[in-house]
Scaffold this motif. Structure first.
Motif: not given
Ligand SMILES: Cc1ncc(COP(=O)(O)O)c(C=O)c1O
Length: 298
Positions: A1, A21, A24, A67, A69, A71, A97, A99-100, A122-123
């Motif tokens: 990100m 997220f 974030r 983002v 999806s 999460t 993003d 990630v999921t 990891q997703k």
């Molecule tokens: C949508 C999304 N963005 C970013 C992250 C980044 O996670 P991390 O900072 O734990 O790598 C996650 C982790 O669950 C997420 O689901």
């Protein structure tokens, strides 16, 4: 990100926020010294592409963060439509993003005009944590050298220079890359479209189970995300009065199962089921049977 922001935006950023997220992503842009305007909708809802278009028409932005999806809420953004709105402004890059998303949901980087798409190992890729992936558009790579303060570890210009020599700027996590190679082979064997369909089937099972808990057990559970904007990889379930997220998570753990607790401000009143990666409908149904027992005290 952080790589997306550091390379894709020098000035003002529009952040689409609807969960922990996406919040974030906005925080990261601020931490990188960018000016951030936020378009926030209630957690559990998706953004309206028409409103994105309206905001982009009203002010010049270097980039939009989204983002795919979310999460924390289980919402899937209408990414293609948001990308179409952003595409009307060639000076504005779209930073995604997923990630999921990636590995469990359709993503078309070039056809949809996405400028940076990132994910983690990891997703929905179902690998150990520790790798982050990003793909950048030609437009983003053309902008990156002009953006000051890209830092070092996330400098995509440095990555490209090294790539041309078949190298990486820093020591790569090689052991994880062997795992990635094996997993990509297995994704190819399943077929990426079949993988997306398996994720949709798991999500449908989860939503039907929530409905069944209402009609068969009289428990007032709800899928937080509205019908057209539900993610195929994660479902956030709003709990009825009297049940709390931490209690349910504990009950599942005692029976040997791990589910997600509510995230951030949704911690007490929700739980999350991650139906992604290499999981199957049969495995999910087994977990949901146990969850029914935890919720009904059976
Ligand atoms: C949508 C999304 N963005 C970013 C992250 C980044 O996670 P991390 O900072 O734990 O790598 C996650 C982790 O669950 C997420 O689901």
């Amino acid at each position: 990100m952080e790589a997306a922001v550091r390379n894709g935006a020098a000035g003002r950023v529009l952040s689409l926020v609807h969960g922990a997220f996406s919040e974030r992503f906005a925080d990261i842009a601020r931490a990188c010294g960018r000016q951030v305007d936020v378009y926030e909708v209630p957690w559990g809802e998706a953004h309206d592409p028409t409103e994105v278009a309206r905001r982009l028409a009203g002010r010049a932005y270097d980039a939009v963060t989204v983002v795919h999806s979310e999460t924390s809420t289980g919402v899937l953004e209408p990414l293609e439509a948001i990308a179409s709105a952003v595409a009307e402004h060639p000076e504005t890059l779209l930073l995604v993003d997923s990630v999921t998303g990636i590995g469990g949901v359709e993503v078309r980087t070039d056809a949809w005009g996405l400028d940076f798409v990132l994910t983690g190992s990891q997703k929905a890729m179902a690998l150990p944590p520790g790798l982050a992936f990003g793909v950048a558009s030609v437009a983003l790579m053309a902008r990156a050298p002009t953006v000051p303060d890209r830092g070092v570890y996330f400098d995509l210009v440095l990555f490209m220079e090294n790539l041309e020599k078949g190298q990486t700027p820093n020591t790569p996590a090689l052991s994880l890359m062997y795992a990635l190679e094996a997993q990509l082979r297995s994704i190819e064997e399943e077929g990426v479209e079949a993988r997306w369909e398996r994720h949709r089937a798991m999500a449908r099972s989860c939503w039907e189970w929530v409905e069944a808990m209402r009609t068969e057990e009289g428990l007032d559970l709800h899928v937080l995300a509205g019908e057209p904007h539900r993610s195929p990889t994660v479902t956030c379930i709003r709990l009825p009065d009297g049940l709390t997220g931490p209690d349910i998570v504990r009950g599942m753990k005692e029976r040997g199962f791990a589910i997600g607790g509510g995230y951030g401000r949704l911690k007490e009143g929700t739980i999350r089921i991650g139906h992604m990666g290499d999981h199957t409908v049969a495995e999910l149904r087994c977990l949901l049977d146990v969850l029914r027992g935890v919720m009904t005290g059976a």
